[in-house]
Design an enzyme around this catalytic site. Sequence first.
Site, PDB file in Angstrom:
ATOM      1  N   SER A 117       0.817  -1.215   0.000  1.00  0.00           N
ATOM      2  CA  SER A 117       0.000   0.000   0.000  1.00  0.00           C
ATOM      3  C   SER A 117       0.846   1.259   0.000  1.00  0.00           C
ATOM      4  O   SER A 117       0.347   2.343  -0.292  1.00  0.00           O
ATOM      5  CB  SER A 117      -0.916   0.015   1.228  1.00  0.00           C
ATOM      6  N   GLU A 150      -5.897  -0.869  -7.284  1.00  0.00           N
ATOM      7  CA  GLU A 150      -4.925   0.004  -7.943  1.00  0.00           C
ATOM      8  C   GLU A 150      -3.907  -0.872  -8.667  1.00  0.00           C
ATOM      9  O   GLU A 150      -3.239  -1.691  -8.035  1.00  0.00           O
ATOM     10  CB  GLU A 150      -4.231   0.907  -6.921  1.00  0.00           C
ATOM     11  N   ASN A 188      -3.999   6.276  -0.961  1.00  0.00           N
ATOM     12  CA  ASN A 188      -3.261   6.579   0.272  1.00  0.00           C
ATOM     13  C   ASN A 188      -2.498   7.895   0.194  1.00  0.00           C
ATOM     14  O   ASN A 188      -2.043   8.396   1.221  1.00  0.00           O
ATOM     15  CB  ASN A 188      -2.315   5.427   0.621  1.00  0.00           C
TER      16      ASN A 188
END
Length: 387
Positions: A117, A150, A188
């Site tokens: 992430s 993603e 993020n």
Amino acid sequence: MISVGIVGSGAMGSGIAQVAATAGHQVLIYDNNPDALKRSSNKLAKIMDRLVGKEKISQAESEAIQGRIQYVDSLFKMADVGLVIEAIVERLEVKKALFEQLEDVLSEGAVLATNTSSLAVTAIAAACRKPGRVLGLHFFNPAPLMALVEVVPAVQTEANVAEECYELMKTWGKVPVMAKDTPGFIVNRVARPFYSEALRIYEEGIADLATIDWAMTEVGGFRMGPFALMDYIGHDVNYKVTETVFAAFYFDPRYKPSFTQQRLVDAGYLGRKSGRGFYHYEEGSELPLPDKDLSKGKAILQRVLVMLINEAADALYLNVASRDAIDLAMTKGVNYPKGLLAWADELTIPYVVEKLDALYHEYHEDRYRCSPLLRRLARDGRTFYEI
């Protein structure tokens, strides 16, 4: 149909395995902890029973999904899989070591994906002799329920690998978006002000936790307030992502972590999972009541929202992703009520620029600098959805 390998049987790994098996793939899950594999299997059985009980799937479908998943005790048993997705601890050196191992096991044509992430996919790919087959496939927790993935090509990733995985995610029932390999990718990165600006408002004493959460949910339409969401995610996880993104952006003050959140981590107050975070979750605890002053609520929402829009605008300005990908990512990945760039058009670009400039003039901190793209659009009388 290719077989899929999952490395890591925690919440993310198990969830991705469920998604792949539901899409009809044979799936192998590996974990170096046998107890973790057993927990993963038991948890999946409970999930399947619950779905059958709710009549979401039939008993036959439940058995077929579970039958397509095999729990293995050696990476070497993944020799014939066509795609491996890594979902282990967020430490670069550990991931690189794993990818080196996987290259010795997998066939020449297999694709290696990381579910990181916040780490650089390019740095992970650099551990491989054939980095062109490595990319990021970042799922969101819980993977079976969250639509967004993603797709993140590394600098070395071959174009056809990224495109094929993008299309594969569609067959899994996911909504893929292509993102550049920059810190935090889309979600993020763009979501950081949702937490950081709320924390700043709280630290300044402008409003308490409950009032800020109320402003963002009841006034703004967000599904969860920032403090409730941080408690839900876990402060160890949320703070680590903030810290990683801050360092990866060479300590840009826009991404600066909060001492308030760090102290919760230091104390072990990690949120719901520990029984205490910003709020108390022990049995008998009651959540504090907000101050439902509408003018205050609107001011809080406005301040957080223009910071989110600014971040989304900068992501577009720096070609992290397309306009549509950014808005899709924020609605499908973190359930925002609207795409931020569409929201900016609704508020009007000059309004957003004016509010950001007011914050900058108040604080003279670089965190409040307005994106050049917003300034240009305001100057030219244009909108995001006219670009």
